[in-house]
Scaffold this motif. Structure first.
Motif, PDB file in Angstrom:
ATOM      1  N   ALA A 105       0.822  -1.211   0.000  1.00  0.00           N
ATOM      2  CA  ALA A 105       0.000   0.000   0.000  1.00  0.00           C
ATOM      3  C   ALA A 105       0.855   1.260   0.000  1.00  0.00           C
ATOM      4  O   ALA A 105       0.409   2.318  -0.456  1.00  0.00           O
ATOM      5  N   ALA A 106       2.099   1.169   0.482  1.00  0.00           N
ATOM      6  CA  ALA A 106       2.977   2.344   0.510  1.00  0.00           C
ATOM      7  C   ALA A 106       3.215   2.904  -0.888  1.00  0.00           C
ATOM      8  O   ALA A 106       3.426   4.110  -1.056  1.00  0.00           O
ATOM      9  N   TYR A 107       3.170   2.040  -1.908  1.00  0.00           N
ATOM     10  CA  TYR A 107       3.391   2.507  -3.271  1.00  0.00           C
ATOM     11  C   TYR A 107       2.225   3.358  -3.776  1.00  0.00           C
ATOM     12  O   TYR A 107       2.355   4.041  -4.803  1.00  0.00           O
ATOM     13  N   ALA A 108       1.102   3.331  -3.071  1.00  0.00           N
ATOM     14  CA  ALA A 108      -0.069   4.107  -3.510  1.00  0.00           C
ATOM     15  C   ALA A 108       0.229   5.597  -3.552  1.00  0.00           C
ATOM     16  O   ALA A 108      -0.373   6.335  -4.342  1.00  0.00           O
ATOM     17  N   ARG A 109       1.179   6.047  -2.749  1.00  0.00           N
ATOM     18  CA  ARG A 109       1.439   7.495  -2.676  1.00  0.00           C
ATOM     19  C   ARG A 109       1.957   8.052  -4.006  1.00  0.00           C
ATOM     20  O   ARG A 109       1.805   9.241  -4.270  1.00  0.00           O
ATOM     21  N   ILE A 110       2.552   7.206  -4.848  1.00  0.00           N
ATOM     22  CA  ILE A 110       3.078   7.718  -6.113  1.00  0.00           C
ATOM     23  C   ILE A 110       1.954   8.073  -7.091  1.00  0.00           C
ATOM     24  O   ILE A 110       2.198   8.742  -8.103  1.00  0.00           O
ATOM     25  N   PHE A 111       0.717   7.655  -6.780  1.00  0.00           N
ATOM     26  CA  PHE A 111      -0.407   7.952  -7.668  1.00  0.00           C
ATOM     27  C   PHE A 111      -1.229   9.164  -7.207  1.00  0.00           C
ATOM     28  O   PHE A 111      -2.215   9.522  -7.847  1.00  0.00           O
ATOM     29  N   ILE A 112      -0.819   9.792  -6.114  1.00  0.00           N
ATOM     30  CA  ILE A 112      -1.606  10.899  -5.553  1.00  0.00           C
ATOM     31  C   ILE A 112      -1.871  12.006  -6.575  1.00  0.00           C
ATOM     32  O   ILE A 112      -3.022  12.426  -6.740  1.00  0.00           O
ATOM     33  N   PRO A 113      -0.863  12.509  -7.301  1.00  0.00           N
ATOM     34  CA  PRO A 113      -1.146  13.597  -8.253  1.00  0.00           C
ATOM     35  C   PRO A 113      -2.027  13.170  -9.431  1.00  0.00           C
ATOM     36  O   PRO A 113      -2.617  14.008 -10.089  1.00  0.00           O
ATOM     37  N   ASN A 114      -2.076  11.865  -9.717  1.00  0.00           N
ATOM     38  CA  ASN A 114      -2.978  11.381 -10.768  1.00  0.00           C
ATOM     39  C   ASN A 114      -4.418  11.362 -10.283  1.00  0.00           C
ATOM     40  O   ASN A 114      -5.348  11.569 -11.069  1.00  0.00           O
ATOM     41  N   LEU A 115      -4.605  11.115  -8.995  1.00  0.00           N
ATOM     42  CA  LEU A 115      -5.948  10.966  -8.429  1.00  0.00           C
ATOM     43  C   LEU A 115      -6.583  12.316  -8.096  1.00  0.00           C
ATOM     44  O   LEU A 115      -7.784  12.505  -8.293  1.00  0.00           O
ATOM     45  N   LEU A 116      -5.780  13.224  -7.566  1.00  0.00           N
ATOM     46  CA  LEU A 116      -6.307  14.516  -7.124  1.00  0.00           C
ATOM     47  C   LEU A 116      -6.204  15.519  -8.266  1.00  0.00           C
ATOM     48  O   LEU A 116      -5.122  16.042  -8.556  1.00  0.00           O
ATOM     49  N   LYS A 117      -7.297  15.755  -8.925  1.00  0.00           N
ATOM     50  CA  LYS A 117      -7.317  16.641 -10.103  1.00  0.00           C
ATOM     51  C   LYS A 117      -7.412  18.092  -9.648  1.00  0.00           C
ATOM     52  O   LYS A 117      -8.440  18.752  -9.768  1.00  0.00           O
ATOM     53  N   ARG A 118      -6.305  18.573  -9.095  1.00  0.00           N
ATOM     54  CA  ARG A 118      -6.284  19.944  -8.579  1.00  0.00           C
ATOM     55  C   ARG A 118      -4.859  20.461  -8.628  1.00  0.00           C
ATOM     56  O   ARG A 118      -3.934  19.720  -8.988  1.00  0.00           O
ATOM     57  N   GLU A 119      -4.687  21.701  -8.233  1.00  0.00           N
ATOM     58  CA  GLU A 119      -3.365  22.304  -8.154  1.00  0.00           C
ATOM     59  C   GLU A 119      -2.997  22.518  -6.684  1.00  0.00           C
ATOM     60  O   GLU A 119      -3.804  22.299  -5.783  1.00  0.00           O
ATOM     61  N   GLY A 120      -1.781  22.960  -6.464  1.00  0.00           N
ATOM     62  CA  GLY A 120      -1.359  23.287  -5.101  1.00  0.00           C
ATOM     63  C   GLY A 120      -0.653  22.139  -4.407  1.00  0.00           C
ATOM     64  O   GLY A 120      -0.056  21.277  -5.049  1.00  0.00           O
ATOM     65  N   ARG A 121      -0.747  22.137  -3.087  1.00  0.00           N
ATOM     66  CA  ARG A 121      -0.010  21.172  -2.272  1.00  0.00           C
ATOM     67  C   ARG A 121      -0.942  20.303  -1.437  1.00  0.00           C
ATOM     68  O   ARG A 121      -2.028  20.740  -1.054  1.00  0.00           O
ATOM     69  N   VAL A 122      -0.471  19.101  -1.150  1.00  0.00           N
ATOM     70  CA  VAL A 122      -1.141  18.222  -0.194  1.00  0.00           C
ATOM     71  C   VAL A 122      -0.079  17.623   0.716  1.00  0.00           C
ATOM     72  O   VAL A 122       1.112  17.605   0.390  1.00  0.00           O
ATOM     73  N   LEU A 123      -0.517  17.130   1.859  1.00  0.00           N
ATOM     74  CA  LEU A 123       0.360  16.408   2.772  1.00  0.00           C
ATOM     75  C   LEU A 123       0.066  14.918   2.677  1.00  0.00           C
ATOM     76  O   LEU A 123      -1.090  14.518   2.512  1.00  0.00           O
ATOM     77  N   TYR A 124       1.111  14.125   2.792  1.00  0.00           N
ATOM     78  CA  TYR A 124       0.938  12.684   2.911  1.00  0.00           C
ATOM     79  C   TYR A 124       1.507  12.247   4.251  1.00  0.00           C
ATOM     80  O   TYR A 124       2.620  12.661   4.630  1.00  0.00           O
ATOM     81  N   LEU A 125       0.766  11.391   4.963  1.00  0.00           N
ATOM     82  CA  LEU A 125       1.244  10.824   6.225  1.00  0.00           C
ATOM     83  C   LEU A 125       1.083   9.306   6.192  1.00  0.00           C
ATOM     84  O   LEU A 125       0.054   8.794   5.737  1.00  0.00           O
ATOM     85  N   ASP A 126       2.091   8.589   6.676  1.00  0.00           N
ATOM     86  CA  ASP A 126       1.929   7.162   6.923  1.00  0.00           C
ATOM     87  C   ASP A 126       0.907   6.949   8.038  1.00  0.00           C
ATOM     88  O   ASP A 126       0.740   7.810   8.912  1.00  0.00           O
ATOM     89  N   GLY A 127       0.289   5.788   8.028  1.00  0.00           N
ATOM     90  CA  GLY A 127      -0.681   5.482   9.067  1.00  0.00           C
ATOM     91  C   GLY A 127      -0.078   5.354  10.448  1.00  0.00           C
ATOM     92  O   GLY A 127      -0.759   5.579  11.456  1.00  0.00           O
ATOM     93  N   ASP A 128       1.222   5.010  10.532  1.00  0.00           N
ATOM     94  CA  ASP A 128       1.863   4.831  11.843  1.00  0.00           C
ATOM     95  C   ASP A 128       2.467   6.140  12.340  1.00  0.00           C
ATOM     96  O   ASP A 128       3.610   6.173  12.821  1.00  0.00           O
ATOM     97  N   THR A 129       1.687   7.215  12.222  1.00  0.00           N
ATOM     98  CA  THR A 129       2.096   8.523  12.729  1.00  0.00           C
ATOM     99  C   THR A 129       1.072   9.021  13.739  1.00  0.00           C
ATOM    100  O   THR A 129      -0.068   8.557  13.773  1.00  0.00           O
ATOM    101  N   LEU A 130       1.486   9.980  14.539  1.00  0.00           N
ATOM    102  CA  LEU A 130       0.599  10.638  15.485  1.00  0.00           C
ATOM    103  C   LEU A 130       0.873  12.134  15.399  1.00  0.00           C
ATOM    104  O   LEU A 130       2.003  12.584  15.625  1.00  0.00           O
ATOM    105  N   VAL A 131      -0.150  12.902  15.030  1.00  0.00           N
ATOM    106  CA  VAL A 131       0.009  14.339  14.849  1.00  0.00           C
ATOM    107  C   VAL A 131      -0.161  15.043  16.186  1.00  0.00           C
ATOM    108  O   VAL A 131      -1.115  14.785  16.931  1.00  0.00           O
ATOM    109  N   ASN A 132       0.771  15.958  16.473  1.00  0.00           N
ATOM    110  CA  ASN A 132       0.835  16.582  17.788  1.00  0.00           C
ATOM    111  C   ASN A 132       0.561  18.083  17.762  1.00  0.00           C
ATOM    112  O   ASN A 132       0.554  18.735  18.801  1.00  0.00           O
ATOM    113  N   ASP A 133       0.331  18.645  16.549  1.00  0.00           N
ATOM    114  CA  ASP A 133       0.160  20.096  16.446  1.00  0.00           C
ATOM    115  C   ASP A 133      -0.379  20.434  15.058  1.00  0.00           C
ATOM    116  O   ASP A 133      -0.553  19.550  14.215  1.00  0.00           O
ATOM    117  N   SER A 134      -0.594  21.707  14.815  1.00  0.00           N
ATOM    118  CA  SER A 134      -1.030  22.170  13.505  1.00  0.00           C
ATOM    119  C   SER A 134       0.017  21.828  12.445  1.00  0.00           C
ATOM    120  O   SER A 134       1.227  21.901  12.693  1.00  0.00           O
TER     121      SER A 134
END
Length: 323
Positions: free
Chosen positions: A81-110
Motif C-alpha cells: 500500500a505504501a506505493y499508492a502514494r506515487i499515484f496521488i497527483p494522478n488521483l487529485l485533479k487539482r493544483e497546489g499542495r497536499v500532505l501525505y502521512l503514513d498510518g503509523d504517525t501521530l500528529v501533535n500540532d497544527s
C-alpha cells in the motif's frame, strides 16, 4: 488542508488513529484515503472516525495499479500500500499542495507550517531518515546522497506532474538499478534525490530520535552533511515534536503490549479517543535485536551506546546483505 493516507486492511486502524489526531489539531481538514485491497469494513473504520471528528472523507481504490507495481517483483517492505502514494497527483485533479502521512504517525500540532515549507520548486519535501551509511551500497546510491524517509511528505502537485515523477518511478520498477529492501523510499532516494526539498526533523520525529544523540546520528548516517539538519534543529525537534512516526520496531510499536516506546501511553490515549482502544492491546514480543538496543541504551552512557549501536547496525547490514 488535504491530508492523504495509503492503507491496506491491516493499516486501517492505524490510519484512523492518525487521522483523528490530525483532525484534532487541524480541524475541518480533508482526509483522503487511498486503498489497496481495502474491504468496505476497513474503509468504514477510517471513514466513520474521520466524519465523527469533523473531517471530510474521500476514498480512492488503487488496487489495480498496485497489483501492476507488485508484478514487477519489487519489495513490499511492510505493505505494498505504501506505493499508492506515487499515484496521488494522478488521483487529485487539482493544483497546489497536499500532505501525505503514513498510518503509523501521530500528529501533535497544527500542520499549516509544514504545508508552507519552502520547496524551492521541487515536487517533494521529505525529512532525513536514520538509515546506516553502509545501506546505500545495498541500493546503489552514491555516498554523498542523503537517505530520506517517505512517511511524511509535502507534495507540490503541479511540480510533481511537470517532473513526471509517477512515470519515472514506475520506469525504475520496470528497469531496476538496484534492490529496494525498504520499498518505495529506496527508489525516492536513488532516483529523485535532486527533486527532494528538506523538512525539519520535528515534522517526522522517528523513534530513533529517542535513542541517539546528535553526534550519534551523524555517526550512523555518515556525517553532519548527510544528516542535513543542525544540532539546534534536533534540539527543537525534542522540544516541540509535531509528528511522531513509529517506524520499524525501534522501541516497540505502541500498539503492542510489549512496547517500551516513550510515546506508548500518549498513543494509547489517542487510540481511545478514536474509539480503537482494543487495537492497542495486541501481543507481539520485541525481537532480540531491539531488546538488546533498548537495554544498551538503558545501561550504557550515551556516547558508548552511540558507538556500539552503530557498530551493531553495520554488522546487521553485513549479515543481511554481505556488504
Amino acid at each position: 488542508m488535504t491530508i492523504v493516507y495509503a492503507s491496506d486492511k491491516n493499516y486501517a486502524p492505524l490510519t484512523a488513529i492518525s487521522a483523528v489526531s490530525a483532525l484534532k489539531h487541524n480541524p475541518g481538514s480533508e482526509i483522503v484515503l487511498i486503498g489497496y485491497n481495502l474491504e468496505q469494513d476497513a474503509q468504514d473504520t477510517v471513514r466513520t472516525r474521520v466524519e465523527k471528528a469533523g473531517g471530510k472523507f474521500v476514498y480512492y481504490n488503487v488496487s489495480e495499479e498496485i497489483e501492476k507495481v507488485k508484478a514487477t517483483g519489487c519489495n513490499g517492505y511492510t505493505s505494498y500500500a505504501a506505493y499508492a502514494r506515487i499515484f496521488i497527483p494522478n488521483l487529485l485533479k487539482r493544483e497546489g499542495r497536499v500532505l501525505y502521512l503514513d498510518g503509523d504517525t501521530l500528529v501533535n500540532d497544527s500542520l499549516s507550517e509544514l504545508l508552507e515549507t519552502d520547496m524551492k520548486g521541487k515536487p517533494i519535501a521529505l525529512a532525513v531518515d536514520c538509515v546506516p551509511f553502509a545501506f546505500k551500497k545495498v541500493i546503489n546510491v552514491a555516498d554523498d546522497v542523503p537517505y530520506f524517509n517517505s512517511g511524511v511528505m509535502v507534495i507540490d502537485l503541479d511540480a510533481w506532474r511537470r517532473r513526471d515523477v509517477t512515470a519515472r518511478f514506475i520506469a525504475e520498477l520496470n528497469n531496476p538499478n538496484g534492490p529496494n529492501p525498504l520499498g518505495d523510499q529506496d527508489i525516492f532516494v536513488r532516483v529523485f534525490h535532486d527533486d527532494i526539498a528538506l523538512i525539519a526533523p520535528k515534522w517526522n520525529f522517528i523513534s530513533h530520535f529517542f535513542l541517539f544523540s546528535y553526534k550519534g546520528l551523524c555517526r550512523v548516517v555518515g556525517g553532519e552533511k548527510l544528516l542535513m539538519f543542525s544540532k539546534e534543529d534536533y534540539k527543537e525537534a525534542h522540544r516541540d515534536p509535531r509528528v511522531f512516526h513509529f517506524l520499524g520496531q525501534t522501541l516497540g510499536r505502541p500498539w503492542y503490549t510489549s512496547s517500551r516506546h516513550p510515546m506508548r501511553d500518549a498513543y494509547r490515549k489517542a487510540a481511545a479517543e478514536a474509539g480503537l482502544a482494543e487495537f492497542v492491546k495486541q501481543t507481539r514480543p520485541m525481537s532480540i535485536d531491539y531488546k538488546l538496543q533498548y537495554w544498551l541504551h538503558w545501561l550504557l552512557p550515551q556516547f558508548a551506546f552511540d558507538i556500539i549501536c552503530n557498530c551493531l547496525y553495520r554488522v546487521n547490514i553485513w549479515r543481511n546483505y554481505k556488504i
